[in-house]
Structure formats: structure tokens, C-alpha cells
Write a protein that holds these residues in place. Structure first.
Motif, PDB file in Angstrom:
ATOM      1  N   GLU A 112       0.853  -1.196   0.000  1.00 25.10           N
ATOM      2  CA  GLU A 112       0.000   0.000   0.000  1.00 25.10           C
ATOM      3  C   GLU A 112       0.882   1.237   0.000  1.00 25.10           C
ATOM      4  OE1 GLU A 112      -2.066   0.973   3.619  1.00 25.10           O
ATOM      5  OE2 GLU A 112      -3.100   2.636   2.679  1.00 25.10           O
ATOM      6  N   LEU A 113       0.736   2.082  -1.017  1.00 18.76           N
ATOM      7  CA  LEU A 113       1.429   3.374  -1.035  1.00 18.76           C
ATOM      8  C   LEU A 113       0.485   4.366  -0.365  1.00 18.76           C
ATOM      9  CD1 LEU A 113       2.947   3.544  -4.633  1.00 18.76           C
ATOM     10  CD2 LEU A 113       4.063   2.909  -2.511  1.00 18.76           C
ATOM     11  N   ARG A 114       0.907   4.858   0.801  1.00 22.66           N
ATOM     12  CA  ARG A 114       0.008   5.731   1.570  1.00 22.66           C
ATOM     13  C   ARG A 114       0.470   7.182   1.501  1.00 22.66           C
ATOM     14  NH1 ARG A 114      -1.617   3.599   7.468  1.00 22.66           N
ATOM     15  NH2 ARG A 114      -2.481   1.891   6.235  1.00 22.66           N
ATOM     16  N   GLY A 115      -0.487   8.099   1.241  1.00 22.74           N
ATOM     17  CA  GLY A 115      -0.077   9.494   1.125  1.00 22.74           C
ATOM     18  C   GLY A 115      -1.140  10.449   1.618  1.00 22.74           C
ATOM     19  N   ASN A 116      -0.767  11.730   1.758  1.00 20.39           N
ATOM     20  CA  ASN A 116      -1.777  12.680   2.228  1.00 20.39           C
ATOM     21  C   ASN A 116      -2.496  13.347   1.057  1.00 20.39           C
ATOM     22  OD1 ASN A 116      -1.146  15.487   1.809  1.00 20.39           O
ATOM     23  ND2 ASN A 116       0.245  15.447   3.539  1.00 20.39           N
ATOM     24  N   GLU A 117      -3.804  13.475   1.256  1.00 23.36           N
ATOM     25  CA  GLU A 117      -4.693  13.786   0.134  1.00 23.36           C
ATOM     26  C   GLU A 117      -4.377  15.103  -0.597  1.00 23.36           C
ATOM     27  OE1 GLU A 117      -8.768  12.709   0.919  1.00 23.36           O
ATOM     28  OE2 GLU A 117      -9.433  14.189  -0.552  1.00 23.36           O
ATOM     29  N   PRO A 118      -4.224  16.236   0.112  1.00 25.98           N
ATOM     30  CA  PRO A 118      -3.974  17.490  -0.616  1.00 25.98           C
ATOM     31  C   PRO A 118      -2.717  17.410  -1.479  1.00 25.98           C
ATOM     32  CG  PRO A 118      -4.408  17.922   1.711  1.00 25.98           C
ATOM     33  CD  PRO A 118      -4.322  16.445   1.569  1.00 25.98           C
ATOM     34  N   GLU A 119      -1.661  16.764  -0.945  1.00 21.69           N
ATOM     35  CA  GLU A 119      -0.398  16.641  -1.681  1.00 21.69           C
ATOM     36  C   GLU A 119      -0.591  15.757  -2.929  1.00 21.69           C
ATOM     37  OE1 GLU A 119       3.481  16.998  -2.732  1.00 21.69           O
ATOM     38  OE2 GLU A 119       2.349  18.207  -1.274  1.00 21.69           O
ATOM     39  N   ILE A 121      -3.361  15.323  -4.578  1.00 20.35           N
ATOM     40  CA  ILE A 121      -4.174  16.064  -5.556  1.00 20.35           C
ATOM     41  C   ILE A 121      -3.281  17.049  -6.325  1.00 20.35           C
ATOM     42  CG2 ILE A 121      -6.053  17.765  -5.796  1.00 20.35           C
ATOM     43  CD1 ILE A 121      -7.581  16.155  -3.690  1.00 20.35           C
ATOM     44  N   ASN A 122      -2.363  17.706  -5.600  1.00 21.91           N
ATOM     45  CA  ASN A 122      -1.412  18.605  -6.263  1.00 21.91           C
ATOM     46  C   ASN A 122      -0.577  17.892  -7.308  1.00 21.91           C
ATOM     47  OD1 ASN A 122      -1.567  21.228  -5.553  1.00 21.91           O
ATOM     48  ND2 ASN A 122      -0.486  20.935  -3.595  1.00 21.91           N
ATOM     49  N   GLN A 130       1.334  17.945 -17.631  1.00 24.35           N
ATOM     50  CA  GLN A 130       2.422  17.284 -18.379  1.00 24.35           C
ATOM     51  C   GLN A 130       1.919  16.198 -19.338  1.00 24.35           C
ATOM     52  OE1 GLN A 130       4.560  15.921 -14.989  1.00 24.35           O
ATOM     53  NE2 GLN A 130       5.579  17.872 -14.641  1.00 24.35           N
ATOM     54  N   GLU A 131       0.964  15.396 -18.879  1.00 23.22           N
ATOM     55  CA  GLU A 131       0.601  14.208 -19.673  1.00 23.22           C
ATOM     56  C   GLU A 131      -0.722  14.332 -20.404  1.00 23.22           C
ATOM     57  OE1 GLU A 131       0.785  10.653 -17.335  1.00 23.22           O
ATOM     58  OE2 GLU A 131       2.774  11.116 -16.568  1.00 23.22           O
ATOM     59  N   ARG A 132      -1.499  15.319 -20.076  1.00 22.64           N
ATOM     60  CA  ARG A 132      -2.806  15.530 -20.706  1.00 22.64           C
ATOM     61  C   ARG A 132      -3.677  14.283 -20.684  1.00 22.64           C
ATOM     62  NH1 ARG A 132      -3.362  19.715 -24.362  1.00 22.64           N
ATOM     63  NH2 ARG A 132      -1.700  21.226 -24.241  1.00 22.64           N
ATOM     64  N   ARG A 133      -3.739  13.632 -19.533  1.00 22.82           N
ATOM     65  CA  ARG A 133      -4.600  12.458 -19.439  1.00 22.82           C
ATOM     66  C   ARG A 133      -6.038  12.914 -19.312  1.00 22.82           C
ATOM     67  NH1 ARG A 133      -3.136   7.827 -15.087  1.00 22.82           N
ATOM     68  NH2 ARG A 133      -5.317   8.089 -14.551  1.00 22.82           N
ATOM     69  N   ALA A 134      -6.955  12.242 -20.046  1.00 21.20           N
ATOM     70  CA  ALA A 134      -8.349  12.704 -20.106  1.00 21.20           C
ATOM     71  C   ALA A 134      -9.003  12.774 -18.726  1.00 21.20           C
ATOM     72  CB  ALA A 134      -9.148  11.787 -21.023  1.00 21.20           C
ATOM     73  N   ASP A 135      -8.559  11.870 -17.804  1.00 17.38           N
ATOM     74  CA  ASP A 135      -9.235  11.861 -16.499  1.00 17.38           C
ATOM     75  C   ASP A 135      -8.459  12.630 -15.430  1.00 17.38           C
ATOM     76  OD1 ASP A 135      -7.193  10.019 -16.337  1.00 17.38           O
ATOM     77  OD2 ASP A 135      -8.390   8.463 -15.359  1.00 17.38           O
ATOM     78  N   ASP A 136      -7.433  13.384 -15.797  1.00 15.75           N
ATOM     79  CA  ASP A 136      -6.709  14.203 -14.826  1.00 15.75           C
ATOM     80  C   ASP A 136      -7.205  15.650 -14.863  1.00 15.75           C
ATOM     81  OD1 ASP A 136      -5.138  12.361 -13.520  1.00 15.75           O
ATOM     82  OD2 ASP A 136      -3.315  12.795 -14.617  1.00 15.75           O
ATOM     83  N   ASN A 137      -8.465  15.875 -14.567  1.00 14.58           N
ATOM     84  CA  ASN A 137      -8.954  17.250 -14.421  1.00 14.58           C
ATOM     85  C   ASN A 137      -9.533  17.374 -13.017  1.00 14.58           C
ATOM     86  OD1 ASN A 137     -11.955  16.673 -14.550  1.00 14.58           O
ATOM     87  ND2 ASN A 137     -11.222  15.731 -16.441  1.00 14.58           N
ATOM     88  N   PRO A 138      -9.628  18.603 -12.488  1.00 16.82           N
ATOM     89  CA  PRO A 138      -9.971  18.738 -11.063  1.00 16.82           C
ATOM     90  C   PRO A 138     -11.225  17.968 -10.644  1.00 16.82           C
ATOM     91  CG  PRO A 138      -9.274  20.845 -11.945  1.00 16.82           C
ATOM     92  CD  PRO A 138      -9.319  19.900 -13.109  1.00 16.82           C
ATOM     93  N   ALA A 139     -12.276  17.991 -11.451  1.00 17.81           N
ATOM     94  CA  ALA A 139     -13.521  17.318 -11.038  1.00 17.81           C
ATOM     95  C   ALA A 139     -13.319  15.804 -10.964  1.00 17.81           C
ATOM     96  CB  ALA A 139     -14.635  17.640 -12.032  1.00 17.81           C
ATOM     97  N   THR A 140     -12.659  15.246 -11.971  1.00 15.84           N
ATOM     98  CA  THR A 140     -12.468  13.799 -12.001  1.00 15.84           C
ATOM     99  C   THR A 140     -11.471  13.343 -10.934  1.00 15.84           C
ATOM    100  OG1 THR A 140     -12.726  14.091 -14.360  1.00 15.84           O
ATOM    101  CG2 THR A 140     -12.182  11.900 -13.627  1.00 15.84           C
ATOM    102  N   ILE A 141     -10.490  14.179 -10.661  1.00 13.50           N
ATOM    103  CA  ILE A 141      -9.508  13.823  -9.631  1.00 13.50           C
ATOM    104  C   ILE A 141     -10.202  13.678  -8.274  1.00 13.50           C
ATOM    105  CG2 ILE A 141      -7.570  14.769  -8.292  1.00 13.50           C
ATOM    106  CD1 ILE A 141      -6.445  15.840 -10.983  1.00 13.50           C
ATOM    107  N   THR A 142     -11.046  14.638  -7.929  1.00 11.65           N
ATOM    108  CA  THR A 142     -11.771  14.567  -6.656  1.00 11.65           C
ATOM    109  C   THR A 142     -12.639  13.316  -6.634  1.00 11.65           C
ATOM    110  OG1 THR A 142     -11.911  16.950  -6.821  1.00 11.65           O
ATOM    111  CG2 THR A 142     -13.229  15.936  -5.098  1.00 11.65           C
TER     112      THR A 142
END
Ligand code: ADP
Length: 195
Positions: A112-119, A121-122, A130-142
């Protein structure tokens, strides 16, 4: 060795699994990558998967299990593989156990790679540029973060109860994260040989 990587989006699963694959010389099985490949090829699976992925939702278990089972039928994964972004639901974890059992194998370790959420999301917002992935936009990330907490985080207990879980702090530098992962894997490989 059969290794599962768990962790919220942005935790570095893709980077770390790719690196570990180089170290162990095992195939890298990323369901996210395979699904993105299917979308690009315009297959039926791709068309179906896109309807979920574009909204940050999980692709239904039967579709995912089919692509995983097909992939494991290839000869390069007869001795082991690294699963990245899979399983993501308890149903997928149970199906994976069954699939491995039917081949006389079992999972060695779940990292399990464990991390803190705000970091995290950043990190993803940077990757989006950098990668322009279709699902890397703020709404989809949340949305993906939320889906992880609801549907995938229960796997942490699933694997802990089975004695398979190893937790690694994903907020360290990529090299430090990799060193910790390598130690976990070397220990398990050693345990396997003795046992
Ligand atoms: P991330 O970990 O950043 O979300 P992935 O490439 O692992 O990136 O997954 C991207 C998307 O692909 C997910 O949001 C989901 O829609 C779909 N997906 C990937 N793997 C699975 C899986 N095992 N089960 C269901 N959906 C999946």
C-alpha cells in the motif's frame, strides 16, 4: 512472485511498479493502461470502459476481470506479475485469489502506497498539465479520490487480515519509496525460499 499495489490516485503506483518490474523482471499489469489502450484502439471493451473512466468511476468488475484473465494467459506471466491499480474492489480481490488458486499460485504481497490527500491532488494536477490524461482534471480527480476511499481502501484490511499487507510512505522521494518497496519484496522473496 505475485504482487499487488494499492494506493490512492497520485501516489506513484505507475512509476514505482514500472521500476520494480525492471528490478524483478516481471511483467507490469496496469488495468488503467490496458483500459486506456482499449479506448485508443476503439474496441467494444474500450467504448464501454470510457463511459466510466471519463467520469472517474470504476469500470465494472466483469470487464476488468476479463482483461486481467486474458493477460495472465500470456506465457510471460506464468511465474508472477505486478498488478498496478488492480484489484480495486473486494470483488476483484476475491476473483484474483480464485484466478491465482486455479493456477496453483497465491498472492505474495500487497504493497500500500500511503499518502496525504492534498499533496496527492497537487501531484495529479501537475501530471494533468504534463501528460494531458483525459481523467486528470480537477472534477475527475476529486471523484477518483472519493471512489478510492469508498471502494478500494477496504482492500487494505482485506490484505492485512490475510497477512499480505506492507505499508510504504508515498510522500518520500521516488528513490526512497522505491528502496522501501524493494526491501519489502526482497524480504518476502526470502521468506518464500525459507518457507
Ligand atoms: P489512477 O490510479 O491515477 O486512478 P489508473 O490508470 O490506475 O489511474 O486508473 C484510471 C481509471 O481506469 C480509473 O479511474 C478507473 O476508471 C479505471 N480503472 C483502472 N483500473 C481499474 C480496475 N481495476 N477496476 C475498475 N476500474 C479501473
Amino acid at each position: 512472485m505475485w504482487i499487488v499495489f494499492l494506493g490512492p490516485p497520485g501516489a506513484g503506483k505507475g512509476t514505482q511498479t514500472a521500476r520494480l518490474c525492471g528490478y524483478l523482471n516481471f511483467p507490469h499489469l496496469s488495468t488503467g493502461e490496458m483500459l486506456r489502450g482499449a479506448i485508443q484502439e476503439g474496441t467494444n471493451v474500450g467504448r464501454l470502459a470510457a463511459q466510466f473512466m471519463n467520469y472517474g468511476q470504476l469500470v465494472p468488475d466483469p470487464i476488468v476481470m476479463k482483461i486481467v484473465a486474458d493477460r495472465l494467459d500470456k506465457p510471460d506471466s506464468s511465474h508472477g506479475c505486478l498488478f498496478d491499480g488492480f484489484p480495486r474492489t473486494i470483488g476483484q480481490a476475491e476473483s484474483l485469489d480464485e484466478l491465482l488458486a486455479s493456477r496453483g499460485q497465491k498472492l505474495d504481497v500487497a504493497i500500500e502506497l500511503r499518502g496525504n490527500e492534498p499533496e496527492l491532488i497537487n501531484r495529479m494536477l501537475k501530471r494533468a498539465v504534463q501528460e494531458r490524461r483525459a481523467d486528470d482534471n480537477p472534477a475527475t480527480i476529486t471523484q477518483r479520490m472519493d471512489v478510492y476511499k469508498r471502494q478500494t481502501e477496504p482492500l487494505v484490511n482485506y490484505y492485512r487480515e490475510r497477512g499480505n499487507l506492507q505499508v510504504v510512505d508515498a510522500m518520500q522521494s521516488p528513490d526512497e519509496v522505491f528502496e522501501e518497496i524493494r526491501r519489502c519484496v526482497d524480504e518476502r522473496a526470502g521468506a518464500g525460499k525459507v518457507g
